[in-house]
Enzyme design. Structure first.
Site, mmCIF file in Angstrom:
data_model
loop_
_atom_site.group_PDB
_atom_site.id
_atom_site.type_symbol
_atom_site.label_atom_id
_atom_site.label_comp_id
_atom_site.label_asym_id
_atom_site.label_seq_id
_atom_site.Cartn_x
_atom_site.Cartn_y
_atom_site.Cartn_z
ATOM 1 N N SER A 135 39.882 8.179 32.081
ATOM 2 C CA SER A 135 41.155 7.370 33.007
ATOM 3 C C SER A 135 42.435 8.039 32.159
ATOM 4 O O SER A 135 42.653 7.904 30.938
ATOM 5 C CB SER A 135 40.872 6.071 32.415
ATOM 6 O OG SER A 135 41.900 5.167 32.971
ATOM 7 N N LYS A 161 40.084 9.503 36.770
ATOM 8 C CA LYS A 161 40.683 8.450 37.239
ATOM 9 C C LYS A 161 42.107 8.444 36.826
ATOM 10 O O LYS A 161 42.347 8.529 35.741
ATOM 11 C CB LYS A 161 39.859 7.090 36.732
ATOM 12 C CG LYS A 161 40.848 5.880 36.812
ATOM 13 C CD LYS A 161 39.864 4.836 36.448
ATOM 14 C CE LYS A 161 40.677 3.595 35.784
ATOM 15 N NZ LYS A 161 39.724 2.574 35.381
ATOM 16 N N LYS A 163 45.496 6.430 36.879
ATOM 17 C CA LYS A 163 46.392 5.170 37.109
ATOM 18 C C LYS A 163 47.479 5.313 38.063
ATOM 19 O O LYS A 163 48.366 6.400 37.910
ATOM 20 C CB LYS A 163 47.031 4.691 35.514
ATOM 21 C CG LYS A 163 45.942 4.479 34.518
ATOM 22 C CD LYS A 163 45.237 3.117 35.197
ATOM 23 C CE LYS A 163 44.306 2.582 34.034
ATOM 24 N NZ LYS A 163 43.862 1.238 34.575
ATOM 25 N N ASP A 188 43.479 3.888 40.063
ATOM 26 C CA ASP A 188 43.344 2.644 39.463
ATOM 27 C C ASP A 188 44.813 1.856 39.690
ATOM 28 O O ASP A 188 45.434 2.307 38.925
ATOM 29 C CB ASP A 188 42.739 2.560 38.260
ATOM 30 C CG ASP A 188 42.442 1.081 37.548
ATOM 31 O OD1 ASP A 188 42.777 0.176 38.497
ATOM 32 O OD2 ASP A 188 42.039 0.987 36.657
ATOM 33 N N GLU A 213 40.829 1.548 42.673
ATOM 34 C CA GLU A 213 40.234 0.436 41.742
ATOM 35 C C GLU A 213 41.566 -0.799 41.988
ATOM 36 O O GLU A 213 42.402 -0.331 41.672
ATOM 37 C CB GLU A 213 40.114 0.933 40.504
ATOM 38 C CG GLU A 213 39.771 -0.119 39.705
ATOM 39 C CD GLU A 213 39.241 0.365 38.272
ATOM 40 O OE1 GLU A 213 38.927 1.515 38.101
ATOM 41 O OE2 GLU A 213 39.211 -0.298 37.168
ATOM 42 N N ASP A 238 38.000 -4.646 39.466
ATOM 43 C CA ASP A 238 37.877 -4.457 38.163
ATOM 44 C C ASP A 238 38.307 -6.055 37.596
ATOM 45 O O ASP A 238 37.447 -7.031 37.648
ATOM 46 C CB ASP A 238 38.758 -3.722 37.661
ATOM 47 C CG ASP A 238 39.213 -3.744 36.006
ATOM 48 O OD1 ASP A 238 38.390 -4.679 35.536
ATOM 49 O OD2 ASP A 238 39.897 -2.814 35.457
ATOM 50 N N LYS A 262 32.671 -4.501 33.136
ATOM 51 C CA LYS A 262 33.245 -4.420 31.563
ATOM 52 C C LYS A 262 32.631 -5.793 30.927
ATOM 53 O O LYS A 262 33.045 -6.844 31.558
ATOM 54 C CB LYS A 262 34.820 -4.627 31.626
ATOM 55 C CG LYS A 262 35.657 -3.259 32.174
ATOM 56 C CD LYS A 262 37.056 -3.550 32.047
ATOM 57 C CE LYS A 262 37.846 -2.500 32.664
ATOM 58 N NZ LYS A 262 39.131 -2.473 32.633
ATOM 59 N N GLY A 290 36.064 0.333 30.687
ATOM 60 C CA GLY A 290 36.581 0.584 29.345
ATOM 61 C C GLY A 290 37.758 -0.141 29.248
ATOM 62 O O GLY A 290 38.721 -0.316 29.963
#
Ligand code: OSB
Ligand code: MG
Length: 369
Positions: A135, A161, A163, A188, A213, A238, A262, A290
């Site tokens: 990520s 991934k 952000k 995400d 996400e 998430d 998670k 995570g």
């Protein structure tokens, strides 16, 4: 096993790279490392809270308060043989899943060690190696991002991934596709967008993303169902999935097609496994998310990700992706094929470096029966 002693250690450790998301930047990793002792054995767990309530409402201070004043007293002196008993003992306390996770996780480790089996086996895991993704936070510039992606792909990570936040989305995806072709890629948003952005997500449909996400509010299911109907890219939830009930509603309403599990967001491994099992029955793939965990929390994540419906690469990266020095031995490393080995030793299967843990500790509390 009778819970004889519980130690809480609030730690701080520098991150190798600042981690920026749509909600803020983290430069220092905060966590509460929990040690639970019984019959000469010690089990470890991690409460991976941040210092500010930006990803979740919990902070190091709230988790410390809830653990010290409400959770630890409910566990001390108790005779525990199954992790489900921990859930029951802690269930009177509403919310505060991350505070609960540290304690429940430590007791899973303790019980697995007492049985002489790996945590992954006790959870019902079937895999010896798990596929790993990485990520990547929002970077100061596009060239900086492309360089980081290149480095991680060279190391072998199996998916990237990114952000995103308003202004750091479409152009970024275009540039990444131009540079790296069809690498497995997902986004995400950490709740940074609204239904006004439907056209943006429709435009992103052209880029063959594995998923996007948490595009909308952190506690929303309904509006995600409206967005999912209008786009082809699968939505992964998430923040919105706090427990099995949320997962049921999200599946029923079509709010997502993939779930990020998670255990810390769900109050522990028992609930995380229930969500995993539900998704398996319902045909939804899951993957392990995570929270920049130390080696202790990572060990629990890796064990969890060995369950059979964790079908996509997780946000489970090597120790050196996060820290100069991780608190466990051996370190978690990436195999050249982008997988990580599930530890085969008893319990979490890694040793905690006591000296380093002590050096990183900013506050400690010991509770004994
Ligand atoms: O939304 O998945 C998230 C880190 C902190 C808070 C929230 C998130 C993340 C990550 C990092 O994406 C995943 C990792 O531990 O590598
Ligand atoms: Mg996320």
């Amino acid at each position: 096993m009778r819970i004889e002693r519980i130690t809480l250690r609030c730690i701080q450790m520098p991150l190798r790279h600042p981690f920026r998301t749509s909600f803020g930047q983290e430069q220092t990793k905060h966590a509460i490392i929990v040690a639970v002792q019984s019959a000469g054995l010690t089990g470890y767990g991690e409460t991976p809270v941040a210092s500010s309530p930006l990803y979740s409402y919990e902070t190091t201070q709230t988790a410390w308060h809830i653990q010290r004043d409400f959770l630890v007293p409910r566990l001390l002196r108790q005779e525990i043989t199954r992790p489900e008993q921990v859930v029951k003992l802690l269930s009177a306390v509403r919310g505060h899943p991350m505070a609960k996770m540290g304690l429940e996780a430590a007791i899973w480790d303790l019980l697995a060690k007492a049985r002489g089996c790996p945590l992954s086996q006790m959870l019902g895991g079937t895999r010896m190696r798990i596929p790993c993704g990485v990520s990547i936070g929002i970077q100061p510039s596009l060239p900086a991002l492309l360089e980081r992606i290149g480095d991680f792909l060279a190391e072998g990570y199996r998916r990237i991934k990114l952000k995103i936040e308003p202004g750091w989305e479409l152009a970024v995806v275009k540039a990444v596709r131009a540079e790296f072709g069809d690498v497995p890629l997902m986004l995400d948003a950490n709740a940074a967008f609204s239904l006004d952005d439907v056209p943006l997500f429709q435009a992103l449909d052209a880029y063959n993303l594995m998923m996007v996400e948490q595009p909308l509010d952190h506690d929303d299911l309904y509006e995600h169902s409206l967005l999912q109907r209008q786009i082809k890219t699968p939505i992964c939830l998430d923040e919105s999935i706090r427990h099995r009930g949320d997962a049921r509603a999200a599946i029923e309403w079509g709010s997502c097609r993939i779930i990020n599990i998670k255990a810390a967001r769900m109050g522990g491994l028992v609930e995380a496994r229930r969500v995993h099992d539900l998704c398996q029955e319902q045909g939804l793939p899951v993957w392990c998310g995570g929270l920049l965990e130390t080696g202790v929390g990572r060990a629990h994540n890796v064990a969890l990700a060995s369950l059979s419906n964790f079908r996509l690469p997780g946000d489970i990266s090597a120790s050196d992706r996060y820290f100069e020095e991780d608190i466990v031995h051996p370190l978690f490393v990436l195999n050249p094929d982008g997988t990580m080995d599930v530890p085969s030793g008893e319990g979490i299967g890694v040793e905690v470096k006591a000296d380093l843990l002590q050096r990183l500790t900013v506050e400690e509390a010991v509770f004994e029966m």
